[in-house]
Design a protein around this motif. Structure first.
Motif, PDB file in Angstrom:
ATOM      1  N   ARG A  37       0.835  -1.212   0.000  1.00  0.00           N
ATOM      2  CA  ARG A  37       0.000   0.000   0.000  1.00  0.00           C
ATOM      3  C   ARG A  37       0.862   1.251   0.000  1.00  0.00           C
ATOM      4  NH1 ARG A  37      -4.436  -2.256   4.281  1.00  0.00           N
ATOM      5  NH2 ARG A  37      -5.722  -3.327   2.737  1.00  0.00           N
ATOM      6  N   GLU A  38       1.945   1.242   0.786  1.00  0.00           N
ATOM      7  CA  GLU A  38       2.849   2.392   0.801  1.00  0.00           C
ATOM      8  C   GLU A  38       3.483   2.602  -0.577  1.00  0.00           C
ATOM      9  OE1 GLU A  38       5.640   1.583   3.909  1.00  0.00           O
ATOM     10  OE2 GLU A  38       4.440   2.670   5.402  1.00  0.00           O
ATOM     11  N   ALA A  39       3.866   1.525  -1.212  1.00  0.00           N
ATOM     12  CA  ALA A  39       4.475   1.630  -2.540  1.00  0.00           C
ATOM     13  C   ALA A  39       3.493   2.197  -3.552  1.00  0.00           C
ATOM     14  CB  ALA A  39       4.977   0.261  -2.998  1.00  0.00           C
ATOM     15  N   CYS A  40       2.255   1.750  -3.498  1.00  0.00           N
ATOM     16  CA  CYS A  40       1.235   2.262  -4.421  1.00  0.00           C
ATOM     17  C   CYS A  40       0.949   3.733  -4.158  1.00  0.00           C
ATOM     18  CB  CYS A  40      -0.048   1.446  -4.303  1.00  0.00           C
ATOM     19  SG  CYS A  40       0.092  -0.204  -4.985  1.00  0.00           S
ATOM     20  N   ALA A  41       0.914   4.114  -2.888  1.00  0.00           N
ATOM     21  CA  ALA A  41       0.610   5.500  -2.529  1.00  0.00           C
ATOM     22  C   ALA A  41       1.705   6.455  -2.994  1.00  0.00           C
ATOM     23  CB  ALA A  41       0.413   5.619  -1.023  1.00  0.00           C
ATOM     24  N   SER A  42       2.945   5.972  -3.025  1.00  0.00           N
ATOM     25  CA  SER A  42       4.050   6.846  -3.411  1.00  0.00           C
ATOM     26  C   SER A  42       4.390   6.744  -4.898  1.00  0.00           C
ATOM     27  CB  SER A  42       5.287   6.529  -2.571  1.00  0.00           C
ATOM     28  OG  SER A  42       5.760   5.232  -2.871  1.00  0.00           O
ATOM     29  N   ALA A  43       3.686   5.894  -5.616  1.00  0.00           N
ATOM     30  CA  ALA A  43       3.972   5.705  -7.048  1.00  0.00           C
ATOM     31  C   ALA A  43       3.584   6.950  -7.841  1.00  0.00           C
ATOM     32  CB  ALA A  43       3.202   4.501  -7.578  1.00  0.00           C
ATOM     33  N   ARG A  44       4.301   7.153  -8.915  1.00  0.00           N
ATOM     34  CA  ARG A  44       3.961   8.266  -9.815  1.00  0.00           C
ATOM     35  C   ARG A  44       4.022   7.757 -11.251  1.00  0.00           C
ATOM     36  NH1 ARG A  44       9.661  11.423  -9.005  1.00  0.00           N
ATOM     37  NH2 ARG A  44      10.875   9.872 -10.104  1.00  0.00           N
TER      38      ARG A  44
END
Length: 60
Positions: A37-44
């Motif tokens: 979830r953290e990785a998805c939230a910080s993805a651009r």
């Protein structure tokens, strides 16, 4: 367990573990979901090859 410290993408670890028939305990599974979830939230989004080339590269 900090999966990011291994320098491997969380999704790759999850897919590899599932493909190998590995099971996780509750705490490890919750941690894996949290890191995903953290990785998805910080993805651009990367829309050009120039944007991809501009990404920092880690060499361990």
């Amino acid at each position: 367990m900090n999966l990011a410290a291994w320098g491997l993408p969380v999704a790759a670890l999850a897919i590899g573990a599932l493909a190998a028939g590995m099971t996780l305990g509750r705490e490890a599974a919750v941690g894996l979901v949290h890191q995903g979830r953290e990785a998805c939230a910080s993805a651009r989004p990367l829309e050009t090859i120039e944007a991809v080339r501009a990404l920092p590269v880690r060499h361990n």
